[in-house]
Motif scaffolding. Structure first.
Motif, PDB file in Angstrom:
ATOM      1  N   ALA A 215       0.741  -1.242  -0.072  1.00  0.00           N
ATOM      2  CA  ALA A 215       0.073   0.034   0.082  1.00  0.00           C
ATOM      3  C   ALA A 215       0.816   1.250   0.247  1.00  0.00           C
ATOM      4  CB  ALA A 215      -0.912   0.107   1.213  1.00  0.00           C
ATOM      5  N   ALA A 216       1.933   1.311   0.702  1.00  0.00           N
ATOM      6  CA  ALA A 216       2.860   2.396   0.884  1.00  0.00           C
ATOM      7  C   ALA A 216       3.452   2.673  -0.588  1.00  0.00           C
ATOM      8  CB  ALA A 216       3.755   2.063   1.841  1.00  0.00           C
ATOM      9  N   ILE A 217       3.874   1.735  -1.240  1.00  0.00           N
ATOM     10  CA  ILE A 217       4.522   1.680  -2.408  1.00  0.00           C
ATOM     11  C   ILE A 217       3.475   2.103  -3.448  1.00  0.00           C
ATOM     12  CG2 ILE A 217       5.597   0.351  -4.443  1.00  0.00           C
ATOM     13  CD1 ILE A 217       6.703  -1.518  -2.394  1.00  0.00           C
ATOM     14  N   LEU A 218       2.326   1.795  -3.419  1.00  0.00           N
ATOM     15  CA  LEU A 218       1.269   2.098  -4.462  1.00  0.00           C
ATOM     16  C   LEU A 218       1.054   3.474  -4.056  1.00  0.00           C
ATOM     17  CD1 LEU A 218      -0.944  -0.984  -4.690  1.00  0.00           C
ATOM     18  CD2 LEU A 218       0.703  -0.102  -6.422  1.00  0.00           C
ATOM     19  N   GLY A 219       0.836   3.869  -2.987  1.00  0.00           N
ATOM     20  CA  GLY A 219       0.491   5.456  -2.433  1.00  0.00           C
ATOM     21  C   GLY A 219       1.649   6.255  -2.924  1.00  0.00           C
TER      22      GLY A 219
END
Length: 274
Positions: free
Chosen positions: A248-252
């Motif tokens: 999620a952090a990477i996609l965010g």
């Protein structure tokens, strides 16, 4: 031992509070995020209150907690001191937010980060006990720090995106990824430490029972990855608590859509911490 849910919620919400407060302070250091400072401060204050209320639910006679405050070596006393210091810093921080339209002095931002980190360390340290082999490790402190490192940036990035401050949200992308990596590494290290601690336990073997005099004492398989707790460890901690926040952090960071991915990272990290 039975699960002490008040303490589980206390450690989770206080870590979340510290992570949120230090993340907004990080934005202040970078001269960004004026729009989100007040909202983030309110969220961190609410999290602190929830955690504080939860810890009292652990005691049948909560009023007796004051008996421990006279002993500086008491974990309860140390936690109280750390929380009071954080509250004082937070009040000064709030005053600057209101007076300067969201701008905070860098010296105060540095203090906010250090005090937040100190609170998590003090809180985690109070649960390190020699009598509990699986608890007697500083790795448990690192798991709380890891939770704070992912929950804080993800929460503030979400709030910044909601407020329309894309620049502040983007500023927290890399810290969120780094925090997710630290969170995962600490959780896995703590999981392996459980297995090491299990080897120090004594096998009771046989015990006397009036109705079953030769019945063997049944103990659970203590391997965190293959035993009775494997589902919680693999699904709850590793997949939901570690992999989901990291992805999620990477996609965010990649998409800039922290309204979605910040929320996903927070939910996953909270479940993993619990």
């Amino acid at each position: 031992m039975e699960l002490q849910w008040p303490l589980i919620l206390f450690t989770t919400f206080i870590s979340w509070c510290a992570g949120t407060f230090s993340s907004q302070a990080y934005l202040a250091l970078r001269d960004k995020g004026e729009k989100v400072q007040l909202s983030a401060w309110i969220v961190s204050a609410v999290l602190l209150v929830i955690g504080g209320v939860a810890v009292f639910m652990h005691l049948e006679h909560w009023e007796r907690i004051f008996n421990g405050f006279g002993h500086m070596s008491s974990g309860i006393t140390q936690e109280l001191i750390a929380i009071v210091v954080l509250v004082v810093v937070a009040i000064i921080y709030f005053a600057q937010i209101r007076r300067n339209d969201g701008k905070v002095a860098k010296w105060l931002a540095v203090i906010a980060i250090l005090v937040s980190l100190a609170l998590v360390v003090v809180m985690g340290h109070s649960y390190i006990m020699e009598a509990r082999p699986a608890w007697d490790s500083f790795l448990w402190v690192l798991t709380l720090i890891g939770a704070a490192f992912i929950l804080g940036p993800a929460t503030v990035a979400f709030l910044a995106d909601v407020k329309g401050d894309k620049e502040a949200a983007a500023e927290l992308g890399l810290p969120a990824i780094i925090g997710a990596v630290i969170n995962a590494a600490a959780a896995l290290a703590a999981g392996f430490s459980i297995q090491a601690a299990a080897k120090s336990l004594t096998d009771v073997g046989w015990y006397y029972d009036l109705t079953h005099p030769t019945h063997k004492l049944i103990t659970p398989e203590l391997n965190a990855f293959t035993g009775d707790s494997a589902v919680a460890m693999i699904l709850g901690v590793i997949i939901i608590g570690c992999v989901v926040p990291l992805v999620a952090a990477i996609l965010g960071k990649k998409t800039g859509n922290w309204k979605v991915w910040g929320c996903v990272a927070v939910i996953g990290a909270v479940i993993g911490a619990i």
